[in-house]
Design an enzyme around this catalytic site. Structure first.
Site, mmCIF file in Angstrom:
data_model
loop_
_atom_site.group_PDB
_atom_site.id
_atom_site.type_symbol
_atom_site.label_atom_id
_atom_site.label_comp_id
_atom_site.label_asym_id
_atom_site.label_seq_id
_atom_site.Cartn_x
_atom_site.Cartn_y
_atom_site.Cartn_z
ATOM 1 N N HIS A 178 -5.208 -2.429 7.043
ATOM 2 C CA HIS A 178 -4.577 -3.445 6.191
ATOM 3 C C HIS A 178 -3.603 -4.331 6.964
ATOM 4 O O HIS A 178 -2.921 -5.153 6.376
ATOM 5 C CB HIS A 178 -3.864 -2.781 5.013
ATOM 6 C CG HIS A 178 -4.792 -2.243 3.982
ATOM 7 N ND1 HIS A 178 -5.600 -3.061 3.226
ATOM 8 C CD2 HIS A 178 -5.072 -0.971 3.601
ATOM 9 C CE1 HIS A 178 -6.324 -2.313 2.401
ATOM 10 N NE2 HIS A 178 -6.029 -1.053 2.612
ATOM 11 N N TYR A 199 0.814 -1.210 0.000
ATOM 12 C CA TYR A 199 0.000 0.000 0.000
ATOM 13 C C TYR A 199 0.850 1.263 0.000
ATOM 14 O O TYR A 199 0.382 2.319 -0.435
ATOM 15 C CB TYR A 199 -0.999 -0.024 1.156
ATOM 16 C CG TYR A 199 -2.213 -0.818 0.752
ATOM 17 C CD1 TYR A 199 -3.199 -0.257 -0.042
ATOM 18 C CD2 TYR A 199 -2.332 -2.163 1.087
ATOM 19 C CE1 TYR A 199 -4.283 -0.988 -0.478
ATOM 20 C CE2 TYR A 199 -3.413 -2.910 0.662
ATOM 21 C CZ TYR A 199 -4.389 -2.314 -0.123
ATOM 22 O OH TYR A 199 -5.456 -3.049 -0.569
#
Length: 763
Positions: free
Chosen positions: A442, A289
């Protein structure tokens, strides 16, 4: 590149040089007269491409090979789209569906067409951008929210505001490039009916998306800010930098990934720099990410640098944005693939377009590090802007040097005090060790986990995410339920699970409050590199101290890994430690039984997804497993007890839709223990050639691994090779100061050393 194409580029260069001398400086400076005879006093382009940059590029065209090659490829791509015609369909699909893909392709082509208009001075590209933008303007204000209801923040063009923000980040660049091509009336129409409503929708109308700290919001902040910079709209720019003041957020709202919305009052682009990045440049969500977020971070930063240099954005928080690029590049394996920490799709690498942006901007604004040029050369393309020109000239002039990935320890947390990630590298082995904070929504519940690589190939793997990104047939390309039931659970990782319950009971609210702590890190001695970290909150009353080393020894063909997991608890527990090896089992030194019917290992917390394929009891000294993968041999040697259980498992139970990869592991189970230590080595050795059908050095070089001493203060491991040479690895479990002098008696021998650990030849 063909001779015809080279000739065309040279012709472009000659033509544009003429334009540069006679018209360009007039066309793109203050008080320009556009094609509607309306005077504009704004210099464009100014975001990523600049007026001076365009002039410099035009002068160099035809003489900068990597730039010319990129330009030719982009031109062919855009020309094909122009020939095919404009499509602006009414949105209806998830990721991977036709309308989603079409609008995604449109944002890419719009940005590229705008750049081509500036570099080649060909009006057809500006007209194409204008015509498509006018089609979007015609439908936007009457568009309802997207018909797919899955997202916590539905977009209009896409099923989530995130993708709408992607669109605006790219399209703002296209608008900047054709700004002076448009009439004042056309600009007013686009800004009134498309761009301002678009910016308001993803921000004011969706504060639960926009006003928080997350990679989603970074895209939203950049989108609003960049269109604000093009339009000279200071209110939008302030909204981008600092968020929406006083936004009322639902305290129970969750995003698509299960993480709670940020409610601490911090929002906007600057908060998204301050909070997720550590001073070392590590991004708390992990490299997958970080790679995704780096594009809006850097593109908006570059635009701010050009338009509002007084902000000093590349110096913000100690220049962390530029530092983060170096951190991200070092979080990749030998092939350039990012380590799949937290949610991460395997195979994502620094060859992605976002990293082309990162490398070029880092080179241009970060001191022109020649090592970055070697990566840019491997990427084989550059940005068609000022930073891409700088890289192209650096490569042309032969300034590149190899990018040397070294062992590195990266802190986590905004002030660098929330654990971190260590990468140990020796020859072809790479160990990625995670002792970081949760990683926002996440994050995975896997404190003190690791993965091991040889020459870029996984030896001991981290599963990564359970998602088929942009593949419509698999849940619309979104996260699958198995991401929560399997990939995030502790048992899915190479770390200890206690009593078949994940760290922090698998709850985000608890996990986000805690982090592991570094005990020590040492990479100065290239023959013995070590990282050690402690976790005290994953299970109340239990402390885990894991020490991992990569050791290069003359008795071994290749370096090997030593793993010491020391567990101390206030009560007796069951501990499970899996190793997710990849490849074909060759041999064990223990007998095992294979069940006739496969059954799951458990019922919840990820255990329901593991089939049991083999059951054995541990040996009283060492249990060994050898396997073959990618034509290389590996051996796991573990210190075991007779009452330890060894379980061969395979992922895939309770998975009727085949969403999970069917991959193996060996799991060591130790029951009814309060204080215990797992010790293992993993050797990479030998090779197999299917061409010559020859196996070289296929057997382990370790004769024995023993725990000679294990106290609160010290752990001593003896590693004996098949040549009967024994080395003692001693680690300090409490006082790990580099300046501390230790004295210890082991088997009636006294050892003295300074520092956290020592490797001694035991004669």
């Amino acid at each position: 590149m063909g001779k015809r194409l080279q000739s065309k580029i040279l012709i472009f260069a000659l033509i544009t040089n003429v334009f540069t001398v006679f018209s360009y400086q007039i066309e793109n400076t203050a008080n320009i007269v556009n094609n509607d005879n309306i005077v504009s006093n704004v210099i464009h382009p100014k975001l990523i491409l600049t007026a001076q940059g365009v002039e410099d590029i035009r002068e160099q065209l035809g003489s900068i090979p990597i730039f010319d090659k990129t330009l030719a490829k982009v031109k062919a791509e855009v020309d094909a789209e122009i020939t095919a015609g404009i499509e602006v369909p009414i949105p209806k699909d998830y990721s991977g569906g036709y309308t989603h893909v079409r609008h995604k392709q449109n944002w890419v082509i719009l940005q590229k067409a705008g750049v081509l208009y500036q570099l080649l001075d060909d009006e057809k590209y500006a007209k194409y951008v204008k015509d498509m933008l006018m089609q979007y303007e015609a439908i936007y204000k009457t568009l309802p929210v997207h018909p797919k209801t899955r997202s916590y923040a539905r977009g209009k063009l896409f099923w989530q505001c995130l993708n709408d923000s992607n669109w605006l980040v790219y399209v703002s660049q296209a608008y900047d490039c054709i700004y002076n091509y448009l009439t004042k009336a056309e600009r007013t129409r686009l800004e009134t009916n498309l761009f301002r409503p678009f910016a308001d929708f993803i921000s004011i109308e969706n504060p639960q998306f926009y006003n928080r700290v997350h990679n989603h919001s970074t895209w939203g902040n950049a989108a609003v800010g960049m269109i604000g910079l093009v339009m000279d709209d200071d209110e939008l720019i302030q909204r981008a930098l600092y968020g929406i003041p006083g936004a009322d957020l639902d305290r129970n709202a969750k995003d698509d990934d299960g993480g709670y919305i940020n409610k601490d009052g911090k929002a906007g682009f600057l908060a998204n720099i301050e909070e997720p990045f550590s001073p070392d440049g590590y991004y708390n969500e992990g490299p997958y990410y970080q790679r995704y977020a780096m594009y809006p971070f850097l593109i908006f930063a570059e635009a701010l640098h050009h338009v509002k240099p007084e902000l000093g954005i590349f110096n913000y928080k100690g220049g962390v944005l530029l530092k983060s690029i170096n951190a991200l590049l070092n979080l990749s394996d030998a092939d350039g693939d990012f380590f799949p920490l937290n949610d991460g799709q395997k195979g994502m690498s620094y060859y992605t377009s976002a990293l082309v942006t990162a490398v070029d901007i880092s080179y241009h604004f970060g001191g022109q590090n020649p090592e970055l040029l070697s990566i840019a050369k491997e990427q084989d393309r550059v940005l068609l802007d000022d930073s891409g020109l700088a890289v192209a000239l650096g490569i042309k002039n032969g300034f590149q040097e190899p990018f040397n990935k070294k062992s590195i320890n990266l802190s986590d947390g905004p002030d660098g005090t929330q654990g971190g990630v260590s990468i140990l590298r020796t020859e072809d082995l790479e160990l990625a060790f995670k002792y970081a904070a949760q990683g926002s929504s996440h994050g995975h519940y896997d404190k003190l986990s690791f993965s091991l690589y040889e020459k870029g190939e996984e030896v001991i793997q981290d599963y990564g995410l359970a998602r088929f990104v942009n593949i419509e047939q698999k849940g619309g390309g979104n996260y699958l339920k198995e991401n929560k039931t399997w990939a995030k659970q502790t048992i899915a990782h190479n770390t200890v699970t206690q009593n078949e319950t994940s760290h922090f009971t698998g709850k985000y609210d608890i996990g986000s409050l805690h982090h592991s702590d570094l005990h020590y890190f040492s990479s100065e001695n290239k023959n013995v590199q070590v990282v050690s970290a402690i976790e005290e909150n994953a299970y109340p009353g239990t402390t885990m101290l894991r020490t991992m080393a990569i050791i290069k020894d003359a008795d071994f063909e290749k370096p090997y890994m030593l793993d010491i997991m020391k567990i101390t608890s206030n009560k007796a527990n069951q501990y499970d430690l899996p190793f997710y090896f990849l490849g074909q089992v060759l041999q064990t030194n223990f007998e095992y039984k294979t069940p006739q019917t496969l059954k799951p290992l458990g019922t919840e917390n990820g255990y329901q997804h593991l089939f049991v394929e083999g059951i054995a009891s541990g040996n009283n000294d060492n249990s060994k497993l050898s396997w073959l993968n990618d034509n290389k041999f590996y051996t796991l040697t573990s210190v075991t007890r007779a009452n330890d259980e060894l379980l061969f498992t395979r992922i895939g139970a309770n998975d009727p839709d085949f969403n999970l990869r069917r991959e193996p592991a060996i799991l060591m189970r130790r029951k009814n223990s309060k204080q215990t230590t797992f010790v293992s080595t993993i050797e990479a050795h030998g090779s197999y050639s299917p061409v010559t059908e020859s196996a070289v050095n296929s057997n382990s070089s370790i004769k024995a691994v023993k725990i000679l001493l294990d106290t609160d203060d010290y752990t001593v491991i003896a590693i004996t090779s098949v040549k009967d040479n024994t080395k003692l690895f001693i680690t300090a479990n409490r006082d790990a100061m580099q300046s501390t002098v230790h004295k210890l008696v082991v088997d009636q021998k006294e050892f003295t050393w300074e520092g956290s650990f020592v490797l001694i030849e035991n004669k």
